[in-house]
Design an enzyme around this catalytic site. Structure first.
Site, PDB file in Angstrom:
ATOM      1  N   ASP A  53       1.089  -0.757  -0.002  1.00  0.00           N
ATOM      2  CA  ASP A  53      -0.080  -0.058  -0.091  1.00  0.00           C
ATOM      3  C   ASP A  53       0.787   0.950  -0.051  1.00  0.00           C
ATOM      4  O   ASP A  53       1.220   1.467   1.539  1.00  0.00           O
ATOM      5  CB  ASP A  53      -0.367  -0.216   1.070  1.00  0.00           C
ATOM      6  CG  ASP A  53      -1.715   1.312   1.513  1.00  0.00           C
ATOM      7  OD1 ASP A  53      -2.030   2.335   0.452  1.00  0.00           O
ATOM      8  OD2 ASP A  53      -2.753   1.467   1.926  1.00  0.00           O
ATOM      9  N   GLU A 133      29.679  12.134   0.477  1.00  0.00           N
ATOM     10  CA  GLU A 133      30.747  12.036   1.432  1.00  0.00           C
ATOM     11  C   GLU A 133      30.174  11.488   3.093  1.00  0.00           C
ATOM     12  O   GLU A 133      29.409  12.567   2.497  1.00  0.00           O
ATOM     13  CB  GLU A 133      31.656  13.090   1.564  1.00  0.00           C
ATOM     14  CG  GLU A 133      33.196  13.052   0.310  1.00  0.00           C
ATOM     15  CD  GLU A 133      33.694  14.852   0.783  1.00  0.00           C
ATOM     16  OE1 GLU A 133      33.103  15.161   2.074  1.00  0.00           O
ATOM     17  OE2 GLU A 133      34.059  14.873   0.273  1.00  0.00           O
ATOM     18  N   GLU A 135      29.309  12.273   6.408  1.00  0.00           N
ATOM     19  CA  GLU A 135      29.955  12.147   7.673  1.00  0.00           C
ATOM     20  C   GLU A 135      28.615  11.758   8.784  1.00  0.00           C
ATOM     21  O   GLU A 135      26.960  11.416   8.435  1.00  0.00           O
ATOM     22  CB  GLU A 135      30.190  13.502   7.593  1.00  0.00           C
ATOM     23  CG  GLU A 135      31.106  14.129   6.772  1.00  0.00           C
ATOM     24  CD  GLU A 135      31.134  15.324   6.834  1.00  0.00           C
ATOM     25  OE1 GLU A 135      32.202  16.104   6.923  1.00  0.00           O
ATOM     26  OE2 GLU A 135      30.274  16.176   7.158  1.00  0.00           O
ATOM     27  N   GLU A 212      36.336  12.438  11.593  1.00  0.00           N
ATOM     28  CA  GLU A 212      36.368  13.979  11.428  1.00  0.00           C
ATOM     29  C   GLU A 212      36.600  15.273  12.306  1.00  0.00           C
ATOM     30  O   GLU A 212      36.852  14.501  13.922  1.00  0.00           O
ATOM     31  CB  GLU A 212      34.522  13.512  10.950  1.00  0.00           C
ATOM     32  CG  GLU A 212      34.625  13.668   8.877  1.00  0.00           C
ATOM     33  CD  GLU A 212      35.135  15.591   8.627  1.00  0.00           C
ATOM     34  OE1 GLU A 212      35.383  16.416   9.508  1.00  0.00           O
ATOM     35  OE2 GLU A 212      35.625  15.377   7.542  1.00  0.00           O
ATOM     36  N   GLU A 220      34.020   9.814   9.155  1.00  0.00           N
ATOM     37  CA  GLU A 220      33.349  10.129   7.714  1.00  0.00           C
ATOM     38  C   GLU A 220      34.387   8.593   6.641  1.00  0.00           C
ATOM     39  O   GLU A 220      35.094   8.317   6.946  1.00  0.00           O
ATOM     40  CB  GLU A 220      34.140  10.979   6.784  1.00  0.00           C
ATOM     41  CG  GLU A 220      34.121  11.685   5.488  1.00  0.00           C
ATOM     42  CD  GLU A 220      34.839  12.363   4.962  1.00  0.00           C
ATOM     43  OE1 GLU A 220      35.029  12.202   3.538  1.00  0.00           O
ATOM     44  OE2 GLU A 220      34.694  13.495   5.755  1.00  0.00           O
ATOM     45  N   HIS A 269      28.300  16.396   1.744  1.00  0.00           N
ATOM     46  CA  HIS A 269      28.978  16.292   0.752  1.00  0.00           C
ATOM     47  C   HIS A 269      28.883  15.585  -0.971  1.00  0.00           C
ATOM     48  O   HIS A 269      29.308  14.770  -0.652  1.00  0.00           O
ATOM     49  CB  HIS A 269      30.093  17.062   0.595  1.00  0.00           C
ATOM     50  CG  HIS A 269      30.128  17.560   2.080  1.00  0.00           C
ATOM     51  ND1 HIS A 269      31.884  17.464   2.376  1.00  0.00           N
ATOM     52  CD2 HIS A 269      30.442  18.868   2.630  1.00  0.00           C
ATOM     53  CE1 HIS A 269      31.705  18.249   3.130  1.00  0.00           C
ATOM     54  NE2 HIS A 269      30.528  19.140   3.484  1.00  0.00           N
ATOM     55  N   ARG A 340      35.797  26.280   1.450  1.00  0.00           N
ATOM     56  CA  ARG A 340      34.896  24.843   1.682  1.00  0.00           C
ATOM     57  C   ARG A 340      33.372  26.007   2.646  1.00  0.00           C
ATOM     58  O   ARG A 340      32.607  25.943   2.951  1.00  0.00           O
ATOM     59  CB  ARG A 340      35.568  24.820   3.417  1.00  0.00           C
ATOM     60  CG  ARG A 340      35.923  23.071   2.600  1.00  0.00           C
ATOM     61  CD  ARG A 340      36.652  22.508   3.956  1.00  0.00           C
ATOM     62  NE  ARG A 340      37.366  20.706   3.326  1.00  0.00           N
ATOM     63  CZ  ARG A 340      38.244  20.961   2.565  1.00  0.00           C
ATOM     64  NH1 ARG A 340      39.284  21.937   2.024  1.00  0.00           N
ATOM     65  NH2 ARG A 340      38.145  19.697   2.116  1.00  0.00           N
ATOM     66  N   GLU A 359      31.707  19.665  -6.043  1.00  0.00           N
ATOM     67  CA  GLU A 359      31.051  19.381  -4.683  1.00  0.00           C
ATOM     68  C   GLU A 359      30.467  20.427  -4.631  1.00  0.00           C
ATOM     69  O   GLU A 359      30.355  21.389  -4.404  1.00  0.00           O
ATOM     70  CB  GLU A 359      31.764  18.608  -3.546  1.00  0.00           C
ATOM     71  CG  GLU A 359      32.355  19.763  -2.747  1.00  0.00           C
ATOM     72  CD  GLU A 359      33.095  19.679  -1.262  1.00  0.00           C
ATOM     73  OE1 GLU A 359      32.522  18.181  -1.305  1.00  0.00           O
ATOM     74  OE2 GLU A 359      34.003  20.312  -1.142  1.00  0.00           O
ATOM     75  N   ARG A 361      28.774  21.563  -0.933  1.00  0.00           N
ATOM     76  CA  ARG A 361      28.114  20.571  -0.228  1.00  0.00           C
ATOM     77  C   ARG A 361      27.526  21.217   1.115  1.00  0.00           C
ATOM     78  O   ARG A 361      27.547  20.774   2.208  1.00  0.00           O
ATOM     79  CB  ARG A 361      29.320  21.871   0.583  1.00  0.00           C
ATOM     80  CG  ARG A 361      30.963  21.453  -0.140  1.00  0.00           C
ATOM     81  CD  ARG A 361      32.256  22.973   0.482  1.00  0.00           C
ATOM     82  NE  ARG A 361      31.936  22.426   1.044  1.00  0.00           N
ATOM     83  CZ  ARG A 361      32.569  21.975   2.379  1.00  0.00           C
ATOM     84  NH1 ARG A 361      33.478  20.964   1.918  1.00  0.00           N
ATOM     85  NH2 ARG A 361      33.083  21.606   3.789  1.00  0.00           N
TER      86      ARG A 361
END
Length: 474
Positions: A53, A133, A135, A212, A220, A269, A340, A359, A361
């Site tokens: 369902d 990635e 994390e 990390e 990570e 990311h 970053r 990437e 982020r």
């Protein structure tokens, strides 16, 4: 090479499989499952499927909600977390029609496939490769209570800096100093190595795993680049493996973007590149950071639609507690190389033409990965179609640390949404790029917004412990 029904039957015989488990995906990107005895599995199972369902999975189905799940034999793996030998498969949801079934447009796996078909029809590329990635935090203890008498949450990790008085025997890591820390401080090394071995057994190749930044238990795992539909399936399996392996080690894994105040948040990311006829579409030695005009237009599409994308890539209220300055999380709509603080980062280390990429982020792993990757692809294709130049639109490149700009310069920058409500408002106003060619059904977008608005309303009505600190004694 694609597996056949006979291959699956051989796997069942050779591994003494007792149960066959079918994993389906709900609107939130969480596994649900139905299991049958292995002796009941046959060629007819692959053809006729398993009934379910769809309304119980969160989909607002205009048609009848009775659907069938058709297993994909290429996803068959032996589930390492079942004591009884169990073969696991994911697959596709189909509408029961006469004379034959057709794909349920709202089902996540069907949406990512539709996005890939749209890419192929556009002529821009025939393959999208991505690398998400992962994390996450590993806690030795986690609990919470929401009741009339208590609103609380508590977590603990053996190596966390707050345990120095009781666990100071060579495992305590100073706050925010966990990045790549080695044994004896890396107390979950074996747990994560086992996760990676399970992933390899499931056909997911891994680049590496490591601690990390956050010393309160953040880590990570990074897989290798893979085709986008395969990686959407792999994302579900990676999360499944991380959660289950953690439990076997007496730990709790969470992909919650900001589980701890004052520590780094966890993102997902997404690195991406396009290929056509096995040739890289994003590579150009003469372009900024060696990226082609098509790559820049693709980035332009992402940046133009980033506010509405956030509703899909960051679909929790907690997501926006991560997207704040000071923790390497992006807050600015822009692109740059090795930066970053911008929402799009171009890694300088990706030097070969087949690896040149960028990437995004802002995403985190509370998203439905099929919706997330499909939305990213559709936004990028819209940028290529409409030649959206990120530089001409004032989105960079920003080759400075955006966190450290003077306040008057920061005021000129466009920021990401600061709440899920804001992102949902953006999605409500800007979703034509998603519904193009019916890739994302309009009904799904409307239902998703309605469901998430109710989520926001419910959470906004609950008093927060920090409010006691601010207002209790006024």
């Amino acid at each position: 090479m694609s597996k056949t029904v006979q291959d699956i039957l051989a796997m069942i015989r050779e591994n003494n499989i007792q149960m066959v488990d079918f994993k389906m995906v709900d609107i939130n990107g969480q596994y649900r499952h139905v299991t049958i005895p292995a002796q009941n599995f046959s060629e007819d199972t692959m053809k006729s499927g398993i009934g379910f369902d769809a309304s119980n999975y969160g989909y607002a189905v205009v048609e009848k909600s009775d659907m069938v799940f058709i297993p994909d034999p290429d996803t068959a793996v032996i589930d390492p977390f079942c004591e009884i030998p169990t073969l696991s498969m994911t697959g596709d949801a189909m509408i029961i029609d006469t004379p034959e079934n057709r794909p349920l447009p709202q089902y996540p796996r069907n949406i990512i496939r539709a996005a890939v078909e749209e890419m192929k029809k556009s002529g821009v590329a025939d393959t999208m490769l991505i690398l998400p990635e992962f994390e996450f935090y590993l806690f030795d203890q986690a609990g919470w209570e929401i009741s009339n008498r208590e609103i609380s949450a508590t977590v603990d990790a053996e190596q966390a800096y707050w345990n120095s008085a009781t666990q100071g025997h060579g495992v305590i890591v100073p706050k925010q100093k966990n990045y790549h820390i080695a044994k004896p401080f890396d107390t979950s090394f074996e747990c994560r190595s086992e996760m990676c071995l399970h992933m390899k057994d499931a056909g997911i190749e891994i680049n590496y795993h490591h601690p990390e930044v956050a010393a309160s238990g953040q880590f990570e795992i990074e897989p290798q680049l893979g085709e986008v539909v395969h990686m959407a399936d792999a994302t579900m399996m990676i999360k499944y493996i991380i959660h289950n392996t953690a439990l076997q080690y007496g730990k709790a894994a969470t992909f919650m973007p900001k589980p701890i105040h004052g520590d780094a948040g966890s993102g997902m990311h997404v690195h991406m590149l396009l290929m056509k006829d096995s040739q890289p579409v994003f590579s150009d030695d003469n372009g900024y950071s060696h990226l082609s005009e098509t790559a820049h237009y693709f980035m332009g599409g992402l940046l133009k639609h980033i506010a509405s994308l956030c509703a899909i890539t960051n679909p929790s209220t907690n997501s926006f507690k991560r997207l704040v300055p000071g923790y390497e999380a992006p807050v600015t709509v822009g692109y740059a190389t090795s930066n970053r603080s911008a929402v799009i980062r171009i890694p300088a280390y990706a030097k070969s033409p087949n690896k040149r990429r960028f990437e995004l982020r802002n995403p985190d792993a509370t998203c439905n990965p099929y919706f997330c990757y499909a939305a990213i692809l559709m936004a990028g294709l819209d940028g290529v179609k409409n030649k959206i130049d990120p530089h001409a639109n004032g989105w960079g490149p920003y080759d400075v640390n955006l966190y450290h700009l003077p306040e008057e310069e920061k005021a000129k920058l466009q920021g990401l949404p600061t709440s899920l409500e804001e992102a949902l408002n953006a999605l409500e106003a800007d979703h034509d790029y998603l519904t193009s060619s019916g890739v994302f059904p309009v009904e799904l977008i409307k239902n998703f917004i309605k469901m998430k608005r109710e989520e926001c309303r419910q959470l906004a009505a609950i008093p927060h412990p920090a409010e006691y600190d601010k207002y209790f004694n006024l």
